[in-house]
Design an enzyme around this catalytic site. Structure first.
Site, PDB file in Angstrom:
ATOM      1  N   LYS A 127       6.619   0.863   6.362  1.00  0.00           N
ATOM      2  CA  LYS A 127       6.183   0.411   5.046  1.00  0.00           C
ATOM      3  C   LYS A 127       5.697  -1.021   5.108  1.00  0.00           C
ATOM      4  O   LYS A 127       6.415  -1.848   5.671  1.00  0.00           O
ATOM      5  CB  LYS A 127       7.369   0.511   4.094  1.00  0.00           C
ATOM      6  CG  LYS A 127       7.077   0.078   2.699  1.00  0.00           C
ATOM      7  CD  LYS A 127       8.300   0.232   1.877  1.00  0.00           C
ATOM      8  CE  LYS A 127       8.025  -0.373   0.536  1.00  0.00           C
ATOM      9  NZ  LYS A 127       9.221  -0.509  -0.236  1.00  0.00           N
ATOM     10  N   TYR A 173       1.599   7.046  -4.667  1.00  0.00           N
ATOM     11  CA  TYR A 173       1.396   7.086  -6.114  1.00  0.00           C
ATOM     12  C   TYR A 173       0.181   7.934  -6.487  1.00  0.00           C
ATOM     13  O   TYR A 173      -0.029   8.236  -7.655  1.00  0.00           O
ATOM     14  CB  TYR A 173       1.224   5.661  -6.658  1.00  0.00           C
ATOM     15  CG  TYR A 173       2.421   4.772  -6.371  1.00  0.00           C
ATOM     16  CD1 TYR A 173       3.567   4.852  -7.163  1.00  0.00           C
ATOM     17  CD2 TYR A 173       2.425   3.883  -5.296  1.00  0.00           C
ATOM     18  CE1 TYR A 173       4.674   4.059  -6.899  1.00  0.00           C
ATOM     19  CE2 TYR A 173       3.518   3.080  -5.021  1.00  0.00           C
ATOM     20  CZ  TYR A 173       4.643   3.175  -5.824  1.00  0.00           C
ATOM     21  OH  TYR A 173       5.743   2.391  -5.563  1.00  0.00           O
ATOM     22  N   LYS A 207      10.275  -2.157   7.600  1.00  0.00           N
ATOM     23  CA  LYS A 207       9.766  -2.582   6.291  1.00  0.00           C
ATOM     24  C   LYS A 207       9.373  -4.044   6.406  1.00  0.00           C
ATOM     25  O   LYS A 207      10.209  -4.907   6.679  1.00  0.00           O
ATOM     26  CB  LYS A 207      10.826  -2.391   5.223  1.00  0.00           C
ATOM     27  CG  LYS A 207      10.367  -2.888   3.864  1.00  0.00           C
ATOM     28  CD  LYS A 207      11.353  -2.552   2.778  1.00  0.00           C
ATOM     29  CE  LYS A 207      10.857  -3.111   1.457  1.00  0.00           C
ATOM     30  NZ  LYS A 207      11.799  -2.855   0.378  1.00  0.00           N
TER      31      LYS A 207
HETATM   32  C1  PBG Z   1      12.935  -2.496  -2.976  1.00  0.00           C
HETATM   33  C2  PBG Z   1      11.620  -1.853  -2.738  1.00  0.00           C
HETATM   34  C3  PBG Z   1      10.348  -2.424  -2.792  1.00  0.00           C
HETATM   35  C4  PBG Z   1       9.452  -1.395  -2.599  1.00  0.00           C
HETATM   36  C5  PBG Z   1      10.187  -0.238  -2.393  1.00  0.00           C
HETATM   37  N1  PBG Z   1      11.522  -0.546  -2.469  1.00  0.00           N
HETATM   38  C6  PBG Z   1       9.913  -3.798  -3.090  1.00  0.00           C
HETATM   39  C7  PBG Z   1      10.295  -4.920  -2.250  1.00  0.00           C
HETATM   40  O1  PBG Z   1      10.916  -4.785  -1.195  1.00  0.00           O
HETATM   41  O2  PBG Z   1       9.978  -6.021  -2.687  1.00  0.00           O
HETATM   42  C8  PBG Z   1       7.945  -1.506  -2.626  1.00  0.00           C
HETATM   43  C9  PBG Z   1       7.228  -0.289  -3.060  1.00  0.00           C
HETATM   44  C10 PBG Z   1       5.819  -0.512  -3.430  1.00  0.00           C
HETATM   45  O3  PBG Z   1       5.272  -1.622  -3.356  1.00  0.00           O
HETATM   46  O4  PBG Z   1       5.191   0.486  -3.830  1.00  0.00           O
HETATM   47  N2  PBG Z   1      13.501  -3.076  -1.860  1.00  0.00           N
HETATM   48 ZN    ZN Z   2      15.124  -4.440  -2.449  1.00  0.00          ZN
END
Ligand code: PBG
Ligand code: ZN
Length: 326
Positions: A249, A314, A196
């Site tokens: 991600k 989405y 991530k």
């Molecule tokens: C929380 C989380 C996030 C997303 C999924 N889980 C945001 C972040 O890490 O700031 C992002 C999902 C998206 O942008 O659609 N940790």
């Molecule tokens: Zn988070």
């Protein structure tokens, strides 16, 4: 007249030929629709930065699911948006916390006809907006682990099929796996957000969840987008720690990472087509700059072609409403 042996265009001549030789198809069964559930009653507000996506209180969320199931949605990911945030993320845990309560109702109603996964992270529950607890001014990795594990366990007890830790703390998959095993939930799937990245593409999501860090950024725990090999070592760790599904991600700017995952593990690979990727398409489509259907299909096909078996997106509701996958 010149004679050519090889004419690749032969295989591009008609629709039927193109379909026959197509290497990739978007697998409808691999698509997961995300939802945002908030405290309160009777609430259904469109998220301004994500047209077509809502934050909903549990009652309205259950109504949405009922109508989405008729459309053909049967796999979902839930994010909680609690009213109350504090230093210990107290609302993230407890059997009566927001998301487990909603899951319990879903599972009572739909059982195995609906695959329910939920995000496991503290950022929507901490007053700092960070994904971990803060001790002595630092995001404290090891102090965060038991809270994440308890949160995951509460979800499992509510009947959640799959937990998705997205916090990027070290060792969290192992801790969650141990906790699930010890508490008699051997079948709960862990879909780890393994690679991530710290990404500008989460902007609209943070708007939806009011989960922007008040101070600082997430670069101390989310990955640096300059790094590719590091994703492979994160992948290795999550496999060893007991992940069932590994995720990359965001998706579109990280197709090389998805392809690496596909080569380096036999586990199912998921990709998260995140909020900013969604909003880009929506904004361009609203301005009539692009054909929304064509762009969505191109994006999701590319993510599949890179190697993703599962895509969180989405766009799923629009795909089904429009019959875009035939
Ligand atoms: C929380 C989380 C996030 C997303 C999924 N889980 C945001 C972040 O890490 O700031 C992002 C999902 C998206 O942008 O659609 N940790
Ligand atoms: Zn988070």
């Amino acid at each position: 007249m010149c004679e050519l042996n090889m004419r690749p265009r032969r295989l591009r001549r008609t629709d039927l030929i193109r379909e026959m030789v197509a290497e990739t198809n978007i697998k409808l069964n691999g698509l997961i629709q995300p939802y945002f559930v908030c405290d309160g009653d009777g609430i259904r507000t469109e998220i301004e930065s994500m047209p077509g996506i809502y934050r909903e209180s549990t009652d309205k969320f259950l109504e949405s699911i009922a109508s989405d199931i008729k459309l053909g949605i049967n796999k979902i990911m839930i994010f909680g948006i609690p009213d109350h945030k504090d230093a210990t993320a107290s609302k993230a845990v407890g059997a009566d916390s927001l998301v487990p309560k909603a899951i319990k109702q879903l599972k009572d109603k739909y059982g195995d006809d609906l695959f329910v996964s939920a995000d496991i992270c503290l950022c929507a529950y901490t007053d700092s907006g960070h994904c971990g607890l803060i001790k002595n001014g630092q995001i404290d990795n090891d102090a965060t682990l038991p809270v994440l594990a308890e949160m995951a366990l509460d979800h499992a007890e509510a009947g959640c099929d799959c937990v998705g830790p997205s916090d990027m703390m070290d060792g969290r998959v192992e801790r969650i796996r141990e906790t699930l095993e010890e508490n008699n939930h051997p079948n709960t799937i862990i879909m780890a957000y393994s690679a991530k990245y710290a990404s500008a593409y989460y902007g609209p999501f943070r708007d939806a969840c009011d989960s922007s860090p008040g101070k600082g950024d997430r670069k101390g725990y989310q990955m640096d987008f300059r790094n590719r090999r590091e994703a492979s070592s994160e992948l290795m760790l999550d496999c060893e720690e007991g992940a069932d599904i590994v995720m990359v991600k965001p998706a579109l700017a990280y197709l090389d990472i998805i392809a690496d995952f596909r080569r380096n593990t036999e586990l199912p690979v998921a990709a998260y087509n995140v909020s900013g990727e969604y909003s880009l398409v929506k904004v361009m489509a609203e301005k009539k700059l692009v054909d929304e259907k064509m762009m969505v299909l191109e994006n999701l096909t590319s993510i599949s072609r890179a190697g993703a078996d599962i895509i969180l997106t989405y766009h799923l509701r629009d795909i089904l409403k429009g019959g875009w996958l035939g």
